[in-house]
Design an enzyme around this catalytic site. Structure first.
Site, mmCIF file in Angstrom:
data_model
loop_
_atom_site.group_PDB
_atom_site.id
_atom_site.type_symbol
_atom_site.label_atom_id
_atom_site.label_comp_id
_atom_site.label_asym_id
_atom_site.label_seq_id
_atom_site.Cartn_x
_atom_site.Cartn_y
_atom_site.Cartn_z
ATOM 1 N N ARG A 140 4.817 -30.131 171.174
ATOM 2 C CA ARG A 140 5.650 -30.513 172.320
ATOM 3 C C ARG A 140 6.484 -29.387 172.914
ATOM 4 O O ARG A 140 6.428 -29.147 174.127
ATOM 5 C CB ARG A 140 6.584 -31.677 171.909
ATOM 6 N N ASP A 179 5.804 -37.727 169.125
ATOM 7 C CA ASP A 179 5.219 -36.617 168.376
ATOM 8 C C ASP A 179 3.700 -36.765 168.362
ATOM 9 O O ASP A 179 3.171 -37.687 167.738
ATOM 10 C CB ASP A 179 5.767 -36.660 166.944
ATOM 11 N N CYS A 220 11.353 -28.794 168.931
ATOM 12 C CA CYS A 220 10.731 -30.000 168.360
ATOM 13 C C CYS A 220 10.619 -29.790 166.856
ATOM 14 O O CYS A 220 11.381 -29.009 166.272
ATOM 15 C CB CYS A 220 9.408 -30.329 169.047
HETATM 16 P P1 4NP Z 1 5.570 -30.849 167.311
HETATM 17 O O1 4NP Z 1 4.497 -31.642 166.434
HETATM 18 O O2 4NP Z 1 6.912 -31.118 166.657
HETATM 19 O O3 4NP Z 1 5.463 -31.455 168.654
HETATM 20 O O4 4NP Z 1 5.169 -29.403 167.250
HETATM 21 C C1 4NP Z 1 4.386 -31.492 165.049
HETATM 22 C C2 4NP Z 1 3.664 -30.461 164.526
HETATM 23 C C3 4NP Z 1 3.522 -30.342 163.153
HETATM 24 C C4 4NP Z 1 4.126 -31.259 162.327
HETATM 25 C C5 4NP Z 1 4.874 -32.290 162.869
HETATM 26 C C6 4NP Z 1 4.999 -32.405 164.227
HETATM 27 N N1 4NP Z 1 3.954 -31.167 160.911
HETATM 28 O O5 4NP Z 1 4.449 -32.048 160.213
HETATM 29 O O6 4NP Z 1 3.333 -30.219 160.446
#
Ligand code: 4NP
Length: 148
Positions: free
Chosen positions: A15, A118, A9
């Site tokens: 996720r 997300d 991800c």
């Molecule tokens: P993930 O969620 O891709 O599901 O782990 C996110 C975690 C952090 C960030 C974006 C999405 N971020 O921009 O820091």
């Protein structure tokens, strides 16, 4: 020979840690020989545990993901893993631009190709249940297709 999967991800804190935890639990309880990791395309959270809400929703479903630590995907992963799975279209696009030729989209395995949303910008815990259900269904369906 055992197969291998990496779930990817953006941050590797919401996720894909859920996908890794669900996959490992399913593999263990079905005595399968499949190696699993997860990673993020971004570098912001390297070394961090999964976000609190992912740890919580996993725990409510009997899975402990608290010991996972975020890492960034690297080009060697594209050689090392048999299956590289993105959680949404932007993950798939990012992986392709990093040179990964064969990217699978998780939502194609039970959610009509939908993105796993997300949850990083969700307001509190609401929505994590839905994210868990999507990842749970699609991850298990995917593993069923490769286990033989
Ligand atoms: P993930 O969620 O891709 O599901 O782990 C996110 C975690 C952090 C960030 C974006 C999405 N971020 O921009 O820091």
């Amino acid at each position: 020979m055992s197969k291998s999967i990496i779930f990817v991800c953006l941050g590797n804190i919401c996720r894909s840690p859920l996908a890794e935890g669900i996959a490992k639990e399913y593999i263990k309880s079905n005595n399968l020989d499949i190696y699993v990791e997860s990673a993020g395309t971004g570098d912001w959270h390297i070394g961090e545990p999964p976000c609190e809400n992912s740890i919580k929703v996993a725990s409510q479903n009997g899975i402990d993901i608290s010991m996972q630590r975020a890492r960034q995907v690297k080009t060697e992963d594209f050689e090392k893993f048999d299956y590289i799975i993105g959680l949404d279209d932007s993950n798939v696009k990012n992986l392709k631009s990093l040179g990964c030729k064969t990217v699978i989209k998780l939502g194609d395995y039970g959610y009509e190709g939908k993105d796993v949303p997300d949850p990083y910008f969700f307001d509190g815990f609401e929505g994590f249940d839905k994210v868990f259900s999507m990842i749970n269904t699609c991850t298990k369906n995917f593993i069923k297709t490769i286990k033989n």
